[in-house]
Design a protein around this motif. Structure first.
Motif, short mmCIF file in Angstrom:
data_model
loop_
_atom_site.label_atom_id
_atom_site.label_comp_id
_atom_site.label_asym_id
_atom_site.label_seq_id
_atom_site.Cartn_x
_atom_site.Cartn_y
_atom_site.Cartn_z
N HIS A 1 -2.36 9.02 -2.56
CA HIS A 1 -3.26 9.39 -2.82
C HIS A 1 -2.24 8.91 -4.26
N GLU A 2 -1.66 10.78 -3.67
CA GLU A 2 -0.57 11.55 -5.22
C GLU A 2 0.53 10.22 -5.48
N LEU A 3 0.97 9.76 -4.49
CA LEU A 3 1.62 8.24 -4.90
C LEU A 3 1.23 7.90 -6.36
N ALA A 4 -0.17 6.75 -5.95
CA ALA A 4 -0.66 5.67 -6.02
C ALA A 4 -0.90 6.99 -8.17
N THR A 5 -1.26 7.27 -7.81
CA THR A 5 -1.63 8.31 -8.93
C THR A 5 -0.48 8.43 -10.00
N ASN A 6 0.57 8.89 -9.61
CA ASN A 6 1.92 8.76 -9.77
C ASN A 6 2.23 7.28 -11.00
N SER A 7 1.82 6.36 -9.90
CA SER A 7 1.99 5.15 -10.10
C SER A 7 1.57 4.93 -11.93
N ILE A 8 -0.01 4.98 -11.31
CA ILE A 8 -0.89 4.92 -12.81
C ILE A 8 -0.69 5.51 -13.76
N VAL A 9 -0.65 6.93 -13.75
CA VAL A 9 -0.30 7.69 -14.78
C VAL A 9 1.49 7.74 -15.72
N HIS A 10 2.24 7.69 -14.55
CA HIS A 10 3.66 7.47 -15.09
C HIS A 10 4.44 5.97 -14.75
N GLY A 11 4.08 4.98 -14.51
CA GLY A 11 4.98 3.96 -13.50
C GLY A 11 4.34 2.31 -13.97
N GLY A 12 3.68 2.76 -15.71
CA GLY A 12 2.97 1.41 -15.87
C GLY A 12 1.36 0.87 -15.96
N GLY A 13 0.29 2.00 -15.23
CA GLY A 13 -0.48 2.07 -15.29
C GLY A 13 -1.38 0.88 -13.75
N GLU A 14 -0.44 0.79 -13.10
CA GLU A 14 -1.06 -0.08 -11.92
C GLU A 14 0.53 0.36 -11.03
N GLY A 15 0.06 -0.40 -9.71
CA GLY A 15 1.11 -0.66 -9.02
C GLY A 15 0.67 -1.43 -7.25
N ALA A 16 1.19 -1.59 -6.13
CA ALA A 16 0.45 -2.51 -4.64
C ALA A 16 0.68 -1.22 -3.66
N MET A 17 -0.16 -1.11 -3.51
CA MET A 17 0.45 -0.88 -1.69
C MET A 17 0.39 -1.53 -0.53
N SER A 18 2.06 -1.77 0.09
CA SER A 18 1.63 -2.46 1.20
C SER A 18 1.15 -1.21 3.12
N LEU A 19 1.30 -1.87 3.70
CA LEU A 19 0.38 -0.80 4.99
C LEU A 19 1.59 -1.82 6.26
N TRP A 20 1.42 -1.32 7.05
CA TRP A 20 2.39 -2.03 8.65
C TRP A 20 2.71 -1.18 9.18
N ALA A 21 2.73 -1.42 10.85
CA ALA A 21 2.79 -0.91 11.51
C ALA A 21 4.37 -1.27 12.39
N GLU A 22 4.65 -0.55 12.91
CA GLU A 22 6.50 -1.12 13.13
C GLU A 22 6.83 -0.32 14.89
N PRO A 23 7.95 -0.24 15.18
CA PRO A 23 7.51 0.03 16.87
C PRO A 23 7.97 1.33 16.54
N GLY A 24 7.03 2.44 16.95
CA GLY A 24 7.59 4.21 16.98
C GLY A 24 6.56 4.73 15.61
N ALA A 25 6.26 3.39 14.30
CA ALA A 25 5.85 4.33 13.08
C ALA A 25 4.50 3.79 12.36
N PHE A 26 3.71 4.35 11.32
CA PHE A 26 3.19 3.35 10.70
C PHE A 26 3.90 3.89 9.53
N VAL A 27 3.90 2.62 8.52
CA VAL A 27 4.29 2.92 7.18
C VAL A 27 3.69 2.78 5.95
N ILE A 28 3.85 3.26 4.80
CA ILE A 28 2.87 3.23 3.78
C ILE A 28 4.07 2.69 1.97
N GLU A 29 3.85 1.64 1.82
CA GLU A 29 5.31 1.75 0.92
C GLU A 29 3.97 1.86 -0.43
N VAL A 30 4.34 2.25 -2.17
CA VAL A 30 3.98 2.38 -2.84
C VAL A 30 4.98 2.13 -3.97
#
Length: 212
Positions: free
Chosen positions: A130-159
């Motif tokens: 949530h904090e990172l998405a808010t950063n994208s909206i306020v400081h990163g152009g007003g929008e962004g994209a979030m990707s989420l996936w599982a990989e061996p041994g980890a759950f990953v979120i990318e903003v």
């Protein structure tokens, strides 16, 4: 002091961030007083490419047949601006804007729970994302994209967004000394098992890891 950032068996993302961290140390203390930090590396167990990067990050190397090939403080800036590999093809990717934050929190909680993230860590991931998405909206152009996936041994979120971060040390200062747009990254560093930040001509990417 003595540090040991890299050892055989560490995850690839951990090794990459340890290497960036060592490069950032050179940048952070470039104008400060002289000091010493010893970083031991087991050259009998670690891959040759890891040792090569270590030699680029350290002005002095000891122990035959090692010879430092220090790349200077520019190494940190180059690594910080080098894009991460893209998310896997089966990642869930959601574009977002100002009105989508509540929905994003729900998606993060649901997918993290499905991946097997422990409940307390799910709450931390929701807050960090949530904090990172808010950063994208306020400081990163007003929008962004979030990707989420599982990989061996980890759950990953990318903003990711179209913004540009000029300071490779973003999110690493003391909280009270942070610029406003660095607070979200600082929080993510406290809440997640590993955080990767890259920013350059293609925009900014912050990747969060929760170990399973």
């Amino acid at each position: 002091g003595v540090g040991e950032p890299v050892w055989a068996g560490r995850r690839a993302a951990e090794v990459e961030e340890a290497e960036l961290h060592e490069a950032l140390l050179n940048l952070a203390f470039e104008d400060g007083p002289s000091w010493r930090l010893m970083c031991p590396y087991d050259v009998s167990e670690l891959p040759a490419d890891v040792i090569e990067v270590a030699l680029r990050n350290h002005p002095v190397a000891a122990g035959p047949p090692l010879e430092a090939s220090y790349a200077g403080t520019e190494e940190a800036r180059v690594r910080f601006s080098t894009p991460l590999p893209p998310p896997p093809a089966d990642a869930d990717t959601l574009p977002f804007g100002h009105g989508d934050l509540a929905g994003l929190r729900g998606v993060v909680a649901r997918l993290a729970d499905q991946a097997g993230v422990r409940p307390a860590a799910v709450e931390d991931l929701v807050l960090a994302a949530h904090e990172l998405a808010t950063n994208s909206i306020v400081h990163g152009g007003g929008e962004g994209a979030m990707s989420l996936w599982a990989e061996p041994g980890a759950f990953v979120i990318e903003v990711r967004d179209s913004g540009l971060i000029h300071d490779p040390l973003v999110g690493r200062d003391l909280l009270q000394e942070l610029a406003e747009n660095g607070r979200g990254i600082w929080m993510a560093n406290q809440l997640c098992d590993l955080v990767q930040v890259r920013s350059g001509e293609s925009g900014t990417v912050v990747r969060l890891f929760s170990w399973l």
